[in-house]
Design a protein around this motif. Structure first.
Motif, mmCIF file in Angstrom:
data_model
loop_
_atom_site.group_PDB
_atom_site.id
_atom_site.type_symbol
_atom_site.label_atom_id
_atom_site.label_comp_id
_atom_site.label_asym_id
_atom_site.label_seq_id
_atom_site.Cartn_x
_atom_site.Cartn_y
_atom_site.Cartn_z
ATOM 1 N N TYR A 20 -15.013 2.974 14.506
ATOM 2 C CA TYR A 20 -13.564 3.149 14.409
ATOM 3 C C TYR A 20 -12.992 2.450 13.175
ATOM 4 O O TYR A 20 -12.079 2.965 12.529
ATOM 5 N N SER A 21 -13.522 1.295 12.839
ATOM 6 C CA SER A 21 -13.036 0.579 11.655
ATOM 7 C C SER A 21 -13.246 1.413 10.392
ATOM 8 O O SER A 21 -12.382 1.433 9.494
ATOM 9 N N GLN A 22 -14.379 2.118 10.310
ATOM 10 C CA GLN A 22 -14.634 2.979 9.155
ATOM 11 C C GLN A 22 -13.711 4.201 9.165
ATOM 12 O O GLN A 22 -13.238 4.635 8.120
ATOM 13 N N ALA A 46 -5.507 0.032 18.373
ATOM 14 C CA ALA A 46 -6.378 -1.030 17.885
ATOM 15 C C ALA A 46 -7.849 -0.723 18.132
ATOM 16 O O ALA A 46 -8.714 -1.113 17.343
ATOM 17 N N THR A 47 -8.131 -0.012 19.223
ATOM 18 C CA THR A 47 -9.517 0.289 19.572
ATOM 19 C C THR A 47 -9.614 1.715 20.103
ATOM 20 O O THR A 47 -8.609 2.379 20.340
ATOM 21 N N ASP A 126 -7.658 12.293 19.724
ATOM 22 C CA ASP A 126 -7.379 11.407 20.849
ATOM 23 C C ASP A 126 -6.654 10.138 20.434
ATOM 24 O O ASP A 126 -6.125 9.410 21.290
ATOM 25 N N MET A 127 -6.626 9.840 19.148
ATOM 26 C CA MET A 127 -5.859 8.697 18.669
ATOM 27 C C MET A 127 -4.353 8.940 18.796
ATOM 28 O O MET A 127 -3.549 8.016 18.661
ATOM 29 N N GLN A 135 2.277 5.597 26.432
ATOM 30 C CA GLN A 135 1.029 4.839 26.441
ATOM 31 C C GLN A 135 -0.131 5.751 26.097
ATOM 32 O O GLN A 135 -0.178 6.900 26.521
ATOM 33 N N LEU A 136 -1.091 5.234 25.335
ATOM 34 C CA LEU A 136 -2.259 6.033 24.978
ATOM 35 C C LEU A 136 -3.002 6.466 26.234
ATOM 36 O O LEU A 136 -3.164 5.689 27.174
#
Length: 270
Positions: A20-22, A46-47, A126-127, A135-136
């Motif tokens: 996810y960071s990439q 965030a995640t 989905d993000m 809320q996600l």
């Protein structure tokens, strides 16, 4: 011939699992700075839902973000149809649909639209999947415990479209269409058939720069760019899928099929 109750189908060569960071860094690097990108980046979660922090990116989107090979092969669009160039649309005999709508729907899925909700995977779309409370939600529907409705939103506040709530067996990443909450759109889970009349009058929703589907593609890594109109008629035939694919890969927009009516014997998307 139609199989598994499908009238349109897309196929891509697997996924590109990406940390996810990439994925976040690639989205930021690919941003054009327009309103869609700015809002989407500012509100990324965030995640991810998956414990390993992985996003499953379709190859075309991975190529656009620089996360995979720049050349992608193996993408396929299938449209199960019986063309009616001189006939008409008579719902008492068969349903009639617009070919452009069907092709655009499937190309969007090859480019990256789709959801892993209900399957334990997190896809880029989905993000931007929220419930009515902002809320996600990574469930098939929108609320905790797989209840309620889910919406596509860039910020969790402004809902741009309602995802299919799975009351009709459609794709998790398509729009709700039974019942249709508002106007028909390209990514509706069920295509709206044309009314009775000549084949030439059979029209359907098509993409514009302001379409919700275009905002989705923009949010997951594509950028708006002008694509020249085809210079000769042959491009509107066998070469149209290639031209559309290039147009979307390098920037949302591009050549469009002329309005055509096609007779499709079944009435579900997949």
């Amino acid at each position: 011939q139609p199989t598994n109750n499908l009238i349109g189908q897309s196929q891509w060569p697997g996924y590109t699992p990406t940390l996810y960071s990439q994925f976040q860094a690639a989205l930021a690097a690919a941003s054009s700075g327009d309103a869609t990108d700015t809002t989407a980046l500012a509100n990324l979660p965030a995640t991810t839902r998956t414990s390993d922090g992985t996003v499953y990116v379709k190859p075309a989107d991975a190529a656009a973000l620089g996360l995979g090979p720049s050349t992608v092969t193996g993408n396929i669009v299938r449209i199960y149809m019986d063309a009616t160039p001189t006939g008409g649309c008579d719902p008492t005999v068969y349903y009639c649909y617009n070919l452009e709508t069907a092709v655009e729907h499937e190309i969007n899925e090859i480019l990256g639209l789709g959801s892993g909700a209900g399957f334990g995977l997190t896809l880029p779309e989905d993000m931007f999947r929220y419930n009515a409370g902002g809320q996600l939600s990574f469930y098939a529907n929108g609320g905790s415990g797989n209840t309620g409705n889910a919406y596509f939103s860039l910020n969790g506040t402004t809902d741009l479209a309602q995802f299919d709530n799975q009351n009709d067996g459609g794709d998790f990443g398509d729009w709700q269409s039974q019942p249709l909450p508002n106007v028909a759109q390209v990514q509706d889970a069920w295509l709206t058939p044309c009314a009775y009349g000549p084949a030439a009058d059979c029209t359907g929703p098509t993409l514009t720069r302001d379409s919700t589907e275009v905002k989705e593609l923009d949010a997951i890594g594509y950028n708006l760019a002008e694509t020249p109109e085809p210079a000769s008629l042959w491009l509107m035939g066998g070469g149209v899928l290639v031209l559309l694919g290039l147009g979307w890969r390098r920037g949302v927009g591009g050549a469009r099929l002329p309005g055509q009516a096609v007779r499709l014997t079944l009435a579900t998307w997949k």
